[in-house]
Design a protein around this motif. Structure first.
Motif, short mmCIF file in Angstrom:
data_model
loop_
_atom_site.label_atom_id
_atom_site.label_comp_id
_atom_site.label_asym_id
_atom_site.label_seq_id
_atom_site.Cartn_x
_atom_site.Cartn_y
_atom_site.Cartn_z
N SER A 152 47.83 42.94 39.94
CA SER A 152 47.72 43.27 38.52
C SER A 152 49.10 43.42 37.91
O SER A 152 50.06 43.85 38.57
N CYS A 153 49.19 43.06 36.65
CA CYS A 153 50.40 43.28 35.86
C CYS A 153 50.19 44.56 35.05
O CYS A 153 49.14 44.74 34.43
N VAL A 171 46.32 39.43 37.86
CA VAL A 171 47.12 38.22 38.10
C VAL A 171 46.89 37.79 39.55
O VAL A 171 46.38 38.54 40.36
N HIS A 172 47.30 36.56 39.84
CA HIS A 172 47.27 36.07 41.22
C HIS A 172 48.70 35.84 41.68
O HIS A 172 49.53 35.32 40.93
N SER A 175 51.61 32.90 41.49
CA SER A 175 52.61 32.72 40.43
C SER A 175 54.01 33.04 40.92
O SER A 175 55.00 32.66 40.27
N TYR A 192 49.86 33.67 33.54
CA TYR A 192 49.26 34.97 33.25
C TYR A 192 50.02 35.78 32.20
O TYR A 192 49.41 36.56 31.47
N PHE A 202 48.88 36.22 27.29
CA PHE A 202 48.49 36.60 28.64
C PHE A 202 47.08 36.10 28.97
O PHE A 202 46.30 35.73 28.07
N LYS A 203 46.76 36.08 30.24
CA LYS A 203 45.42 35.76 30.73
C LYS A 203 45.08 36.73 31.84
O LYS A 203 45.90 36.98 32.72
N ASP A 204 43.89 37.29 31.78
CA ASP A 204 43.45 38.29 32.75
C ASP A 204 42.68 37.61 33.89
O ASP A 204 41.57 37.13 33.69
N TYR A 205 43.29 37.58 35.07
CA TYR A 205 42.65 36.95 36.23
C TYR A 205 41.35 37.67 36.62
O TYR A 205 40.44 37.05 37.18
N MET A 219 44.90 31.46 27.31
CA MET A 219 45.77 32.62 27.18
C MET A 219 45.63 33.20 25.78
O MET A 219 45.49 32.47 24.80
#
Length: 228
Positions: A152-153, A171-172, A175, A192, A202-205, A219
């Motif tokens: 996670s970010c 996040v994964h 990256s 992400y 941003f994008k939430d994995y 995003m």
């Protein structure tokens, strides 16, 4: 010699043998531990820093990453190389050191942000003053002591002189994969957290549901609330 005396002598021999056996085991275990310690391959622990206006006084600040050993009461400078040692060795070493990952600012009387026991950080990014409160925010991803690559970010800001988490999203760790001999300094989290047209998106994995099909995999503009 009486039966009682023979019994006492026999008991003494058993106790003596048991003590010797325990001592041999202690010596053997110590020798094994010493052999393992000597076989560990160490490297310099990467520590990140970031510059920006984080406390709102109009001057530039520097945030530094630390990894401190509560076992030895010293800063950790070298640690087991995760690419040259079994993962279990790396994990156990940090926990044995009671490692404390934290961030500080290069000014007196500033709050310390403790992040737990970990190897370090994948990234430490100044994302600017996203919420328009006169202070820059930071985004970071912790290099955790676990096998999962789902992470996670976390985004933090200094709120009333105390660190506050404003946002968290999945996040994964793919990256942060790299093919060079030296790990790069990541200024974003590919896929992400990126800066597009001078704005952070941003994008939430970890997100499981969407309002419509058009949102899937897209995003979104990063929006942060002001400090409470």
């Amino acid at each position: 010699m009486t039966v009682k005396q023979l019994s006492c002598l026999f008991s003494f021999i058993i106790i003596l043998f048991s003590c010797n056996e325990n001592n041999r085991k202690k010596v053997s275990n110590a020798a094994i531990s010493d052999t393992i310690a000597k076989s560990i391959k160490f490297n310099k622990l990467k520590k990140l820093f970031v510059v920006g206006g984080f406390d709102g006084n109009g001057k530039q600040d520097t945030i530094f990453q630390h990894n401190y050993s509560k076992k030895t009461n010293t800063e950790i400078e070298k640690s087991p190389d995760p690419f040259e040692n079994d993962w279990e060795i790396v994990e156990n070493w940090f926990y044995n050191q009671k490692a404390d990952l934290y961030l500080t600012i290069n000014k007196k009387n500033q709050d310390t942000l403790h992040l737990g026991t970990a190897q370090g950080l994948y990234c430490l990014i100044n994302i600017g003053d996203n919420n328009q409160d006169g202070k820059d925010e930071i985004a970071l991803v912790i290099d955790k002591l676990e096998m999962s690559r789902v992470n996670s970010c976390k985004i933090y800001s200094l709120c009333n002189k105390k660190w506050m988490q404003l946002k968290q999203f999945g996040v994964h760790e793919d990256s942060f994969d790299f093919s060079t001999n030296k790990a790069p300094i990541f200024g974003d989290i590919k896929g992400y957290l990126e800066k597009q047209n001078n704005k952070w998106v941003f994008k939430d994995y970890s997100r499981q549901s969407y309002e419509n099909e058009e949102e899937v995999g897209k995003m979104k503009l990063l929006k942060l609330d002001k400090c409470n």
